[in-house]
Design a protein around this motif. Structure first.
Motif, PDB file in Angstrom:
ATOM      1  N   PRO A   1      -7.205  -0.821   4.914  1.00  0.00           N
ATOM      2  CA  PRO A   1      -8.616  -1.166   5.156  1.00  0.00           C
ATOM      3  C   PRO A   1      -8.833  -1.833   6.512  1.00  0.00           C
ATOM      4  O   PRO A   1      -9.928  -1.742   7.085  1.00  0.00           O
ATOM      5  CB  PRO A   1      -8.961  -2.127   4.006  1.00  0.00           C
ATOM      6  N   LEU A   2      -7.790  -2.464   7.038  1.00  0.00           N
ATOM      7  CA  LEU A   2      -7.940  -3.109   8.354  1.00  0.00           C
ATOM      8  C   LEU A   2      -8.109  -2.061   9.443  1.00  0.00           C
ATOM      9  O   LEU A   2      -8.813  -2.274  10.435  1.00  0.00           O
ATOM     10  CB  LEU A   2      -6.716  -3.975   8.677  1.00  0.00           C
ATOM     11  N   LEU A   3      -7.465  -0.913   9.263  1.00  0.00           N
ATOM     12  CA  LEU A   3      -7.496   0.136  10.285  1.00  0.00           C
ATOM     13  C   LEU A   3      -8.537   1.209   9.991  1.00  0.00           C
ATOM     14  O   LEU A   3      -8.682   2.153  10.759  1.00  0.00           O
ATOM     15  CB  LEU A   3      -6.107   0.790  10.395  1.00  0.00           C
ATOM     16  N   GLY A   4      -9.212   1.097   8.837  1.00  0.00           N
ATOM     17  CA  GLY A   4     -10.223   2.099   8.491  1.00  0.00           C
ATOM     18  C   GLY A   4      -9.663   3.333   7.810  1.00  0.00           C
ATOM     19  O   GLY A   4     -10.343   4.345   7.677  1.00  0.00           O
TER      20      GLY A   4
ATOM     21  N   LEU B   1      -8.209 -10.148   3.693  1.00  0.00           N
ATOM     22  CA  LEU B   1      -8.743  -9.360   2.570  1.00  0.00           C
ATOM     23  C   LEU B   1      -9.017 -10.275   1.383  1.00  0.00           C
ATOM     24  O   LEU B   1      -8.413 -11.345   1.251  1.00  0.00           O
ATOM     25  CB  LEU B   1      -7.731  -8.278   2.162  1.00  0.00           C
ATOM     26  N   ILE B   2      -9.923  -9.838   0.517  1.00  0.00           N
ATOM     27  CA  ILE B   2     -10.221 -10.611  -0.697  1.00  0.00           C
ATOM     28  C   ILE B   2     -10.131  -9.697  -1.935  1.00  0.00           C
ATOM     29  O   ILE B   2     -10.277  -8.479  -1.835  1.00  0.00           O
ATOM     30  CB  ILE B   2     -11.613 -11.294  -0.658  1.00  0.00           C
TER      31      ILE B   2
ATOM     32  N   ASP C   1     -11.345   2.297   2.280  1.00  0.00           N
ATOM     33  CA  ASP C   1     -12.339   1.230   2.081  1.00  0.00           C
ATOM     34  C   ASP C   1     -11.695   0.019   1.411  1.00  0.00           C
ATOM     35  O   ASP C   1     -12.112  -1.124   1.612  1.00  0.00           O
ATOM     36  CB  ASP C   1     -13.465   1.732   1.170  1.00  0.00           C
ATOM     37  N   ALA C   2     -10.720   0.305   0.548  1.00  0.00           N
ATOM     38  CA  ALA C   2     -10.117  -0.768  -0.261  1.00  0.00           C
ATOM     39  C   ALA C   2      -8.699  -0.366  -0.619  1.00  0.00           C
ATOM     40  O   ALA C   2      -8.246   0.733  -0.284  1.00  0.00           O
ATOM     41  CB  ALA C   2     -10.953  -0.976  -1.524  1.00  0.00           C
ATOM     42  N   ILE C   3      -8.012  -1.281  -1.294  1.00  0.00           N
ATOM     43  CA  ILE C   3      -6.653  -0.985  -1.763  1.00  0.00           C
ATOM     44  C   ILE C   3      -6.546  -1.355  -3.235  1.00  0.00           C
ATOM     45  O   ILE C   3      -7.318  -2.187  -3.742  1.00  0.00           O
ATOM     46  CB  ILE C   3      -5.570  -1.769  -0.970  1.00  0.00           C
ATOM     47  N   VAL C   4      -5.596  -0.725  -3.916  1.00  0.00           N
ATOM     48  CA  VAL C   4      -5.140  -1.224  -5.215  1.00  0.00           C
ATOM     49  C   VAL C   4      -3.706  -1.641  -4.987  1.00  0.00           C
ATOM     50  O   VAL C   4      -2.875  -0.827  -4.558  1.00  0.00           O
ATOM     51  CB  VAL C   4      -5.231  -0.130  -6.309  1.00  0.00           C
ATOM     52  N   ASP C   5      -3.415  -2.929  -5.219  1.00  0.00           N
ATOM     53  CA  ASP C   5      -2.061  -3.390  -4.927  1.00  0.00           C
ATOM     54  C   ASP C   5      -1.706  -4.581  -5.794  1.00  0.00           C
ATOM     55  O   ASP C   5      -2.566  -5.164  -6.476  1.00  0.00           O
ATOM     56  CB  ASP C   5      -1.951  -3.771  -3.438  1.00  0.00           C
TER      57      ASP C   5
ATOM     58  N   CYS D   1       2.551 -11.374 -11.958  1.00  0.00           N
ATOM     59  CA  CYS D   1       1.608 -11.113 -10.872  1.00  0.00           C
ATOM     60  C   CYS D   1       0.540 -10.173 -11.443  1.00  0.00           C
ATOM     61  O   CYS D   1       0.460 -10.051 -12.668  1.00  0.00           O
ATOM     62  CB  CYS D   1       2.302 -10.521  -9.633  1.00  0.00           C
ATOM     63  N   HIS D   2      -0.267  -9.570 -10.626  1.00  0.00           N
ATOM     64  CA  HIS D   2      -1.277  -8.669 -11.187  1.00  0.00           C
ATOM     65  C   HIS D   2      -1.674  -7.587 -10.183  1.00  0.00           C
ATOM     66  O   HIS D   2      -1.428  -7.718  -8.989  1.00  0.00           O
ATOM     67  CB  HIS D   2      -2.515  -9.446 -11.675  1.00  0.00           C
ATOM     68  N   PHE D   3      -2.302  -6.548 -10.712  1.00  0.00           N
ATOM     69  CA  PHE D   3      -2.890  -5.504  -9.871  1.00  0.00           C
ATOM     70  C   PHE D   3      -4.327  -5.880  -9.580  1.00  0.00           C
ATOM     71  O   PHE D   3      -5.065  -6.296 -10.493  1.00  0.00           O
ATOM     72  CB  PHE D   3      -2.948  -4.170 -10.621  1.00  0.00           C
ATOM     73  N   SER D   4      -4.753  -5.698  -8.333  1.00  0.00           N
ATOM     74  CA  SER D   4      -6.151  -5.939  -7.991  1.00  0.00           C
ATOM     75  C   SER D   4      -6.689  -4.860  -7.068  1.00  0.00           C
ATOM     76  O   SER D   4      -5.926  -4.183  -6.374  1.00  0.00           O
ATOM     77  CB  SER D   4      -6.311  -7.282  -7.264  1.00  0.00           C
ATOM     78  N   VAL D   5      -8.008  -4.768  -7.066  1.00  0.00           N
ATOM     79  CA  VAL D   5      -8.712  -4.020  -6.021  1.00  0.00           C
ATOM     80  C   VAL D   5      -9.052  -5.050  -4.950  1.00  0.00           C
ATOM     81  O   VAL D   5      -9.648  -6.094  -5.264  1.00  0.00           O
ATOM     82  CB  VAL D   5     -10.022  -3.400  -6.556  1.00  0.00           C
ATOM     83  N   ALA D   6      -8.674  -4.784  -3.704  1.00  0.00           N
ATOM     84  CA  ALA D   6      -8.968  -5.735  -2.625  1.00  0.00           C
ATOM     85  C   ALA D   6      -9.541  -4.989  -1.422  1.00  0.00           C
ATOM     86  O   ALA D   6      -9.290  -3.797  -1.237  1.00  0.00           O
ATOM     87  CB  ALA D   6      -7.694  -6.483  -2.223  1.00  0.00           C
ATOM     88  N   ALA D   7     -10.312  -5.705  -0.659  1.00  0.00           N
ATOM     89  CA  ALA D   7     -10.944  -5.099   0.531  1.00  0.00           C
ATOM     90  C   ALA D   7     -11.382  -6.225   1.465  1.00  0.00           C
ATOM     91  O   ALA D   7     -11.221  -7.418   1.144  1.00  0.00           O
ATOM     92  CB  ALA D   7     -12.152  -4.252   0.121  1.00  0.00           C
ATOM     93  N   LEU D   8     -11.963  -5.853   2.597  1.00  0.00           N
ATOM     94  CA  LEU D   8     -12.514  -6.861   3.515  1.00  0.00           C
ATOM     95  C   LEU D   8     -13.756  -7.491   2.881  1.00  0.00           C
ATOM     96  O   LEU D   8     -14.454  -6.834   2.091  1.00  0.00           O
ATOM     97  CB  LEU D   8     -12.895  -6.189   4.844  1.00  0.00           C
ATOM     98  N   PRO D   9     -14.076  -8.732   3.203  1.00  0.00           N
ATOM     99  CA  PRO D   9     -15.295  -9.348   2.669  1.00  0.00           C
ATOM    100  C   PRO D   9     -16.524  -8.509   3.044  1.00  0.00           C
ATOM    101  O   PRO D   9     -16.585  -7.959   4.148  1.00  0.00           O
ATOM    102  CB  PRO D   9     -15.333 -10.713   3.367  1.00  0.00           C
ATOM    103  N   GLY D  10     -17.467  -8.396   2.125  1.00  0.00           N
ATOM    104  CA  GLY D  10     -18.708  -7.672   2.398  1.00  0.00           C
ATOM    105  C   GLY D  10     -18.601  -6.172   2.224  1.00  0.00           C
ATOM    106  O   GLY D  10     -19.570  -5.450   2.473  1.00  0.00           O
TER     107      GLY D  10
END
Ligand code: PRP
Length: 200
Positions: free
Chosen positions: A140-143, A163-164, A146-150, A92-101
């Protein structure tokens, strides 16, 4: 007798699938029984079931000789263990993810604060880290951030929460780890087990 520390969870499922593909039926039977016992013995191998981040602790202390653990755990924490080899499952991998835009990346929620800290330091980005213990996608859904590393494996959790991925940080694989002393003093038993599961 050698002791092997495993983690129940995503990596365990991948390990069982790997054993199914390789016809290791004795182990599968013993490891997948309907019980809440935290250890099981198959011939000369005792398997213990621990939380992922605790597997290297058991191996470091020598109460377990070997451990199968995600490289995410090794990347996040320092352990005095032998990092023996990569195993052919648990990818699998680590990514930075957040809401679009999403444009600001000032606050990052994660279980992996050391991995995230290193990543944003290398990017020369000044971020605040919020440590969470799980279900990080909520932040990020609840504010809360801004983003996650997961960890991303199938991408299903991100997708189902809208999230993307913005950036892939590093690949993750299962790793075989060993105690620095007993890897040599129990060499024969360890070699026998590794040969049986097809990793030497
Ligand atoms: C991990 C990770 C993601 C999810 C990714 O969580 O933190 O939430 O799996 O997998 P996917 O890409 O296949 O959907 P885990 O299931 O280990 O539980 P957690 O949320 O409690 O950390």
């Amino acid at each position: 007798m050698i002791t092997v520390a495993l983690t129940k969870g995503r990596l365990f499922k991948d390990f069982i699938k790997y054993m199914e593909e390789n016809g290791l039926n004795d182990y599968i039977g013993a490891l997948t029984g309907e019980t809440r016992s935290l250890y099981t013995v198959v011939d000369d191998v005792k398997f213990i079931f621990a939380k992922g981040p605790d597997v290297p602790t058991y191996v470091e202390s020598g109460v377990a000789d070997l451990g199968i653990v995600g490289s995410d755990i090794i990347a996040e924490n320092e352990f005095n263990i032998l990092n023996v080899s990569q195993l052919p499952f648990g990818d699998c991998h680590f990514s930075v993810a957040a809401l679009p835009g999403q444009e600001a990346f000032g606050t990052i929620a994660t279980k992996y604060t050391n991995v995230a800290f290193e990543h944003f330091k290398n990017r020369k980005m000044d971020v605040s880290l919020v440590h969470l213990n799980g279900s990080v996608e909520l932040a990020p859904l609840l504010g809360l951030s801004d983003a996650i590393v997961d960890i991303v494996q199938t991408g299903g959790t991100l997708r189902d929460n809208g999230l993307i991925e913005y950036e892939k940080i590093m690949d993750i694989h299962a790793r075989l780890i060993a105690n620095k002393r007993t890897f040599y003093t129990k060499e024969d038993g360890i070699y026998e087990f590794l040969k049986e599961i097809g990793v030497v």
